[in-house]
Design an enzyme around this catalytic site. Structure first.
Site, short mmCIF file in Angstrom:
data_model
loop_
_atom_site.label_atom_id
_atom_site.label_comp_id
_atom_site.label_asym_id
_atom_site.label_seq_id
_atom_site.Cartn_x
_atom_site.Cartn_y
_atom_site.Cartn_z
N PRO A 2 0.82 -1.21 0.00
CA PRO A 2 0.00 0.00 0.00
C PRO A 2 0.86 1.26 0.00
CG PRO A 2 -0.83 -1.59 1.58
CD PRO A 2 0.48 -2.12 1.11
N GLU A 3 0.43 2.24 -0.76
CA GLU A 3 1.14 3.51 -0.83
C GLU A 3 0.40 4.55 0.00
OE1 GLU A 3 2.28 4.59 -4.83
OE2 GLU A 3 2.32 2.49 -5.46
#
Length: 279
Positions: A2-3
């Site tokens: 996840p960013e």
């Protein structure tokens, strides 16, 4: 992994359910994830009230009224799963369990165990070994063209690699760097030190706009990523270049002879770009 937009979305979901709530039950179901759980984790959290949340890069900090913060990192497959009550059967790969006085159940589920949990004094969060070297927040006031220009000066690596360096700017990942470079009309191959002047003036707002839109859309759904309430993010439906190899970008619909979006591998990661527009 996840960013920033996904992490921000998860943090907001947690805040909506946990802010101001007291944790009446805390349990760990294994000794470690990426690293061992702190020995004081359970006694520190049990009975504590959640007073605020903060995101730093790709990390979530849950602040407790006792002066400690719980540092959370989702890793590659981690997700925070909220439910209104304790499930009859513990979900598979649920390694940390939190329950509030109202009965809300939160489980940190991570099949691959690359996630991490640690404790840090709230007044010393930025000295934690995972946070101390992070660059500026791309959505913060401290991330300006002048700051990015200085960080890129003298760097002979491609701009794509430079922006993935968390010491340059915190929280950016492969997807959103590709998207921001497209908006800024910059090739991922371009050497970082050449991104200055007008180019860096385009890049900073492009990064800001890309992240802001992704957060508003709830992040992107990749493999295991879901929001705390189980809803999938959907920014991937608005990707302009990422994952669209061979398609024409939005600016190349009309011109003949356009070969479409290309994919190249940089440092083991896929970059997507329009060779006609991005230079």
């Amino acid at each position: 992994m996840p960013e920033l937009p996904e992490v921000e979305t998860v943090m907001r979901g947690l805040a909506a359910k946990l802010l101001g709530r007291r944790l009446t039950h805390v349990a760990v179901n294994r000794a470690d994830m990426r690293w061992p759980f702190p020995a004081s984790l359970v006694p520190t959290m049990t009975g504590a009230r959640v007073i605020s949340f903060r995101r730093r890069g790709k990390y979530i900090l849950m602040r407790l009224d006792g002066g400690m913060s719980v540092l959370l990192h989702l890793g590659m497959s981690g997700r925070m799963v909220l439910s209104p009550a304790r499930p009859n059967r513990a979900p598979l790969h649920e390694h940390l369990v939190l329950e509030t006085e109202e009965g809300t159940h939160l489980g940190f589920v991570d099949p691959r165990r690359f996630g991490a949990i640690d404790l840090v004094p709230t007044n010393a969060e930025d000295t934690h070994r995972l946070l101390a070297g992070l660059g500026p927040e791309p959505l913060g006031d401290g991330f300006t063209p002048a700051v990015l220009d200085a960080a890129l000066a003298g760097r002979h690596t491609p701009i794509k690699a430079a922006l993935l360096d968390q010491r340059v700017v915190a929280g950016l990942g492969n997807i959103y760097v590709s998207e921001a470079l497209f908006r800024a009309r910059l090739s991922p191959r371009r050497l970082a030190y050449t991104v200055h002047g007008a180019r860096v003036l385009r890049l900073v707002p492009a990064i800001h706009a890309t992240l802001t839109e992704a957060i508003a859309a709830g992040g992107s759904s990749l493999r295991d990523y879901v929001q705390p309430d189980g809803e999938l993010g959907y920014f991937q439906h608005a990707w302009k270049v990422y994952g669209r190899e061979g398609e024409r970008c939005e600016a190349c619909i009309g011109p003949p002879g356009c070969a479409g979006i290309r994919r190249l591998v940089q440092s083991g990661r896929s970059s997507f770009y329009c060779p006609r527009l991005q230079r």
